[in-house]
Design a protein around this motif. Structure first.
Motif, PDB file in Angstrom:
ATOM      1  N   HIS A  34      20.405 -11.363 -10.198  1.00 29.47           N
ATOM      2  CA  HIS A  34      19.003 -11.775 -10.148  1.00 29.47           C
ATOM      3  C   HIS A  34      18.633 -12.123  -8.719  1.00 29.47           C
ATOM      4  CE1 HIS A  34      19.807 -12.901 -14.478  1.00 29.47           C
ATOM      5  NE2 HIS A  34      18.730 -12.156 -14.576  1.00 29.47           N
ATOM      6  N   VAL A  35      19.565 -12.620  -7.963  1.00 26.56           N
ATOM      7  CA  VAL A  35      19.342 -12.998  -6.572  1.00 26.56           C
ATOM      8  C   VAL A  35      19.697 -11.846  -5.638  1.00 26.56           C
ATOM      9  CG1 VAL A  35      20.012 -14.617  -4.758  1.00 26.56           C
ATOM     10  CG2 VAL A  35      19.750 -15.421  -7.102  1.00 26.56           C
ATOM     11  N   GLY A  36      20.739 -11.115  -5.954  1.00 22.86           N
ATOM     12  CA  GLY A  36      21.214 -10.039  -5.085  1.00 22.86           C
ATOM     13  C   GLY A  36      20.201  -8.925  -4.860  1.00 22.86           C
ATOM     14  N   TYR A  37      19.580  -8.461  -5.922  1.00 26.21           N
ATOM     15  CA  TYR A  37      18.616  -7.369  -5.788  1.00 26.21           C
ATOM     16  C   TYR A  37      17.399  -7.756  -4.934  1.00 26.21           C
ATOM     17  CZ  TYR A  37      21.226  -5.009  -9.525  1.00 26.21           C
ATOM     18  OH  TYR A  37      22.200  -4.412 -10.288  1.00 26.21           O
ATOM     19  N   PRO A  38      16.739  -8.881  -5.208  1.00 30.67           N
ATOM     20  CA  PRO A  38      15.605  -9.241  -4.362  1.00 30.67           C
ATOM     21  C   PRO A  38      16.008  -9.520  -2.911  1.00 30.67           C
ATOM     22  CG  PRO A  38      15.594 -10.594  -6.338  1.00 30.67           C
ATOM     23  CD  PRO A  38      16.848  -9.795  -6.353  1.00 30.67           C
ATOM     24  N   THR A  39      17.233  -9.992  -2.700  1.00 27.27           N
ATOM     25  CA  THR A  39      17.699 -10.221  -1.331  1.00 27.27           C
ATOM     26  C   THR A  39      17.797  -8.899  -0.584  1.00 27.27           C
ATOM     27  OG1 THR A  39      18.909 -12.209  -1.965  1.00 27.27           O
ATOM     28  CG2 THR A  39      19.579 -11.128   0.076  1.00 27.27           C
ATOM     29  N   ALA A  40      18.394  -7.903  -1.215  1.00 27.46           N
ATOM     30  CA  ALA A  40      18.529  -6.591  -0.571  1.00 27.46           C
ATOM     31  C   ALA A  40      17.162  -5.974  -0.284  1.00 27.46           C
ATOM     32  CB  ALA A  40      19.360  -5.663  -1.457  1.00 27.46           C
ATOM     33  N   VAL A  41      16.271  -6.040  -1.250  1.00 28.98           N
ATOM     34  CA  VAL A  41      14.924  -5.484  -1.062  1.00 28.98           C
ATOM     35  C   VAL A  41      14.164  -6.274   0.000  1.00 28.98           C
ATOM     36  CG1 VAL A  41      12.704  -5.066  -2.185  1.00 28.98           C
ATOM     37  CG2 VAL A  41      14.824  -4.511  -3.366  1.00 28.98           C
ATOM     38  N   GLY A  42      14.285  -7.593  -0.037  1.00 31.22           N
ATOM     39  CA  GLY A  42      13.610  -8.440   0.948  1.00 31.22           C
ATOM     40  C   GLY A  42      14.064  -8.147   2.361  1.00 31.22           C
ATOM     41  N   ALA A  52       2.592 -10.281   6.514  1.00 28.60           N
ATOM     42  CA  ALA A  52       2.542 -10.487   5.061  1.00 28.60           C
ATOM     43  C   ALA A  52       3.811  -9.964   4.397  1.00 28.60           C
ATOM     44  CB  ALA A  52       1.316  -9.799   4.476  1.00 28.60           C
ATOM     45  N   TRP A  53       4.300  -8.818   4.828  1.00 27.93           N
ATOM     46  CA  TRP A  53       5.527  -8.269   4.251  1.00 27.93           C
ATOM     47  C   TRP A  53       6.724  -9.144   4.597  1.00 27.93           C
ATOM     48  CZ3 TRP A  53       5.470  -5.269   0.363  1.00 27.93           C
ATOM     49  CH2 TRP A  53       4.473  -4.315   0.196  1.00 27.93           C
ATOM     50  N   LYS A  54       6.734  -9.715   5.786  1.00 31.56           N
ATOM     51  CA  LYS A  54       7.847 -10.589   6.169  1.00 31.56           C
ATOM     52  C   LYS A  54       7.834 -11.872   5.351  1.00 31.56           C
ATOM     53  CE  LYS A  54       8.371  -8.571  10.631  1.00 31.56           C
ATOM     54  NZ  LYS A  54       8.864  -8.620  11.930  1.00 31.56           N
ATOM     55  N   VAL A 116      10.692   1.644  10.157  1.00 28.12           N
ATOM     56  CA  VAL A 116       9.450   1.902   9.431  1.00 28.12           C
ATOM     57  C   VAL A 116       8.386   2.311  10.448  1.00 28.12           C
ATOM     58  CG1 VAL A 116       7.683   0.921   7.939  1.00 28.12           C
ATOM     59  CG2 VAL A 116      10.063   0.212   7.689  1.00 28.12           C
ATOM     60  N   PRO A 117       7.707   3.437  10.229  1.00 31.69           N
ATOM     61  CA  PRO A 117       6.686   3.877  11.185  1.00 31.69           C
ATOM     62  C   PRO A 117       5.551   2.855  11.319  1.00 31.69           C
ATOM     63  CG  PRO A 117       7.128   5.567   9.532  1.00 31.69           C
ATOM     64  CD  PRO A 117       7.861   4.345   9.117  1.00 31.69           C
ATOM     65  N   ASP A 118       4.938   2.819  12.497  1.00 29.92           N
ATOM     66  CA  ASP A 118       3.835   1.892  12.751  1.00 29.92           C
ATOM     67  C   ASP A 118       2.636   2.147  11.847  1.00 29.92           C
ATOM     68  OD1 ASP A 118       5.103   0.443  14.722  1.00 29.92           O
ATOM     69  OD2 ASP A 118       4.468   1.821  16.294  1.00 29.92           O
ATOM     70  N   ASP A 119       2.433   3.396  11.436  1.00 25.69           N
ATOM     71  CA  ASP A 119       1.263   3.723  10.638  1.00 25.69           C
ATOM     72  C   ASP A 119       1.547   3.674   9.128  1.00 25.69           C
ATOM     73  OD1 ASP A 119       2.953   5.892  10.577  1.00 25.69           O
ATOM     74  OD2 ASP A 119       1.372   7.382  10.871  1.00 25.69           O
ATOM     75  N   PHE A 120       2.688   3.095   8.738  1.00 30.40           N
ATOM     76  CA  PHE A 120       3.024   2.994   7.327  1.00 30.40           C
ATOM     77  C   PHE A 120       2.036   2.075   6.620  1.00 30.40           C
ATOM     78  CE2 PHE A 120       5.057   0.777   3.806  1.00 30.40           C
ATOM     79  CZ  PHE A 120       5.493   1.848   3.049  1.00 30.40           C
ATOM     80  N   GLU A 121       1.550   2.529   5.473  1.00 24.66           N
ATOM     81  CA  GLU A 121       0.659   1.706   4.663  1.00 24.66           C
ATOM     82  C   GLU A 121       1.269   1.554   3.280  1.00 24.66           C
ATOM     83  OE1 GLU A 121      -3.436   2.717   4.554  1.00 24.66           O
ATOM     84  OE2 GLU A 121      -3.462   3.331   6.644  1.00 24.66           O
ATOM     85  N   ALA A 122       1.354   0.338   2.841  1.00 23.36           N
ATOM     86  CA  ALA A 122       1.898   0.067   1.515  1.00 23.36           C
ATOM     87  C   ALA A 122       0.913   0.547   0.463  1.00 23.36           C
ATOM     88  CB  ALA A 122       2.178  -1.412   1.353  1.00 23.36           C
ATOM     89  N   PRO A 123       1.418   0.956  -0.701  1.00 20.37           N
ATOM     90  CA  PRO A 123       0.508   1.371  -1.774  1.00 20.37           C
ATOM     91  C   PRO A 123      -0.376   0.209  -2.210  1.00 20.37           C
ATOM     92  CG  PRO A 123       2.815   1.445  -2.487  1.00 20.37           C
ATOM     93  CD  PRO A 123       2.810   1.051  -1.053  1.00 20.37           C
ATOM     94  N   ALA A 124      -1.589   0.533  -2.583  1.00 21.29           N
ATOM     95  CA  ALA A 124      -2.559  -0.503  -3.003  1.00 21.29           C
ATOM     96  C   ALA A 124      -2.267  -0.991  -4.393  1.00 21.29           C
ATOM     97  CB  ALA A 124      -3.965   0.045  -2.931  1.00 21.29           C
TER      98      ALA A 124
END
Length: 124
Positions: A34-42, A52-54, A116-124
């Motif tokens: 439960h902790v490991g997966y969000p840590t890796a993704v984070g 905001a992503w940080k 991550v490219p500078d122009d990357f946009e997260a999905p809305a």
């Protein structure tokens, strides 16, 4: 049901009590995935340039770790081991995906996170 019994009591239901009574080994799984997966993704989101992503990258894994421990579904050792698994998993994935770009230094390894490219946009 450990700490989740509080929700049952608050709402006057028996959901968590009924859910957890069917499994004899619900407590103390080492490591806590439960902790490991969000840590890796984070850790992956720490490579994004957006503040905001940080914040997300730190808030979600911290919240999951706190709740896993607070609700008494994992011991502190489980949570720490989960963090270690998340960090190790992320480090292995970064190495495998970017090993040809790595210059062999520790500083160079941490630079691989910022791919991550500078122009990357997260999905809305």
């Amino acid at each position: 049901p450990a700490g989740t019994i509080r929700f049952d009591n608050l709402l006057g239901i028996t959901y968590f009590q009924d859910f957890y009574k069917h499994n004899a080994t619900v407590f103390g799984a080492v490591p806590s995935l439960h902790v490991g997966y969000p840590t890796a993704v984070g850790l992956g989101f720490l490579g994004f340039r957006s503040r905001a992503w940080k914040i997300y990258a730190l808030t979600i894994p911290t919240g999951v770790a706190f709740s896993a421990f607070y609700l008494q579904h994992h011991y502190l050792l489980d949570v720490i081991a989960g963090i270690a698994v998340g960090v190790l998993s992320f480090a292995i994935v970064i190495f495998v995906l970017h090993r040809k770009q790595w210059d062999g230094t520790l500083a160079g390894y941490f630079r691989l996170w910022h791919t991550v490219p500078d122009d990357f946009e997260a999905p809305a």
